[in-house]
Design a protein around this motif. Structure first.
Motif, PDB file in Angstrom:
ATOM      1  N   HIS A 106      34.581   3.918 -13.621  1.00 38.66           N
ATOM      2  CA  HIS A 106      33.628   3.140 -12.834  1.00 38.66           C
ATOM      3  C   HIS A 106      34.248   2.884 -11.471  1.00 38.66           C
ATOM      4  CE1 HIS A 106      35.891  -0.657 -13.333  1.00 38.66           C
ATOM      5  NE2 HIS A 106      36.142  -0.203 -14.545  1.00 38.66           N
ATOM      6  N   ASP A 108      34.003   0.494  -7.449  1.00 39.58           N
ATOM      7  CA  ASP A 108      33.791  -0.828  -6.882  1.00 39.58           C
ATOM      8  C   ASP A 108      32.303  -1.123  -6.734  1.00 39.58           C
ATOM      9  OD1 ASP A 108      36.422  -1.592  -6.660  1.00 39.58           O
ATOM     10  OD2 ASP A 108      36.668  -0.741  -4.664  1.00 39.58           O
ATOM     11  N   THR A 109      32.017  -2.407  -6.582  1.00 41.40           N
ATOM     12  CA  THR A 109      30.663  -2.806  -6.227  1.00 41.40           C
ATOM     13  C   THR A 109      30.422  -2.523  -4.750  1.00 41.40           C
ATOM     14  OG1 THR A 109      31.403  -5.056  -5.744  1.00 41.40           O
ATOM     15  CG2 THR A 109      30.691  -4.587  -8.008  1.00 41.40           C
ATOM     16  N   SER A 112      32.387  -5.042  -2.590  1.00 44.87           N
ATOM     17  CA  SER A 112      33.819  -4.739  -2.581  1.00 44.87           C
ATOM     18  C   SER A 112      34.116  -3.480  -1.773  1.00 44.87           C
ATOM     19  CB  SER A 112      34.323  -4.581  -4.013  1.00 44.87           C
ATOM     20  OG  SER A 112      35.704  -4.281  -4.029  1.00 44.87           O
ATOM     21  N   SER A 204      28.145   5.156  -3.189  1.00 47.28           N
ATOM     22  CA  SER A 204      27.716   4.077  -4.084  1.00 47.28           C
ATOM     23  C   SER A 204      26.357   3.525  -3.667  1.00 47.28           C
ATOM     24  CB  SER A 204      28.764   2.959  -4.089  1.00 47.28           C
ATOM     25  OG  SER A 204      30.011   3.431  -4.548  1.00 47.28           O
ATOM     26  N   HIS A 208      22.999   3.538  -5.851  1.00 46.07           N
ATOM     27  CA  HIS A 208      22.322   2.273  -6.138  1.00 46.07           C
ATOM     28  C   HIS A 208      20.860   2.318  -5.714  1.00 46.07           C
ATOM     29  CE1 HIS A 208      21.842  -2.047  -6.704  1.00 46.07           C
ATOM     30  NE2 HIS A 208      21.303  -2.110  -5.496  1.00 46.07           N
TER      31      HIS A 208
END
Length: 245
Positions: A106, A108-109, A112, A204, A208
């Motif tokens: 996985h 980072d968000t 982050s 990311s 998303h």
């Protein structure tokens, strides 16, 4: 291998290299500071003075010695050392996180990842400034030692020439040149880390936005609202016959 894992693996390699490069900045600067008794050679100013040295059995001989008028500011050497120490600590911490993310599969968000990009860009400018300071200060010290290149030896050879100072100058060129090359390498690695962090943030963000919104965007492009698609897709109850009496 997926794109996010390849970016994460490249980021891990950049962090590992930054730890090595940071150590190659900190260790030579620490050795140079110890040899110069806590003084900073960067941006030091001085001049050469010729004196007569009298011997008991020989006629007087002329002796040239370097006189340092003012040593360089300690903040210059401390700033360079700080950038190296921060690079080592940050690279070690982020390298451990990268290995953890690789093992856990996985990343980072988004928040982050954005903070990582922001921090990488800030430290990139700091390391670039430290590299310029070290290069200019080292060049100024070499001009002082070689008397603006009027001496019969170069700056590299001057570390084996007695300067008659109260500090150890036998390896200053090796230490400062190694720190200079390593610090420019740190700057290049911070540039690579900034680019990789931005690519990971963009990837990311794309994942998303492409997950829950992808189906809705397709429906809007086809000119059909989500409620209409739900109502059209749901089966209608069979019509009951009407009996007139």
């Amino acid at each position: 291998m997926e794109l996010d894992r390849r970016l994460l693996l490249a980021h891990c390699a950049a962090h590992a290299l930054s730890v090595v490069a940071g150590l190659l900045v900190v260790v030579p600067m620490a050795l140079n500071g110890s040899a110069f008794k806590g003084r900073c050679a960067l941006f030091s100013s001085g001049y050469w003075r010729t004196e007569e040295r009298a011997e008991l059995t020989e006629p007087p001989q002329e002796l040239s010695r370097l006189v340092v008028q003012q040593w360089g500011p300690l903040a210059a050497c401390q700033f360079v050392t700080f950038v190296g120490i921060f690079t080592v600590l940050y690279g070690a911490a982020q390298g451990w996180r990268c290995l953890f993310y690789l093992h856990g599969r996985h990343d980072d968000t988004l928040f982050s990842s954005f903070l990582t990009v922001l921090l990488s860009v800030c430290v990139l400018f700091l390391s670039g400034g430290a590299s310029v300071i070290l290069s200019l200060g080292f060049s100024s010290w070499c001009d002082t030692v070689t008397d603006a290149n009027t001496r019969p030896y170069s700056c590299a050879e001057s570390q084996s020439v007695p300067l008659y100072l109260d500090v150890n100058t036998s390896s200053f060129f090796t230490e400062l040149s190694l720190a200079q090359a390593s610090l420019w390498g740190v700057t290049a690695l911070w540039l690579a880390q900034s680019i990789l962090a931005f690519l990971r943030l963009y990837h990311s963000h794309s994942q998303h936005m492409g997950g829950p919104w992808l189906h809705r965007d397709k429906e809007f492009l086809l000119g059909q609202s989500p409620t209409e698609s739900i109502s059209s897709s749901s089966p209608r109850p069979p019509a009951t016959p009407t009996i007139f009496i």
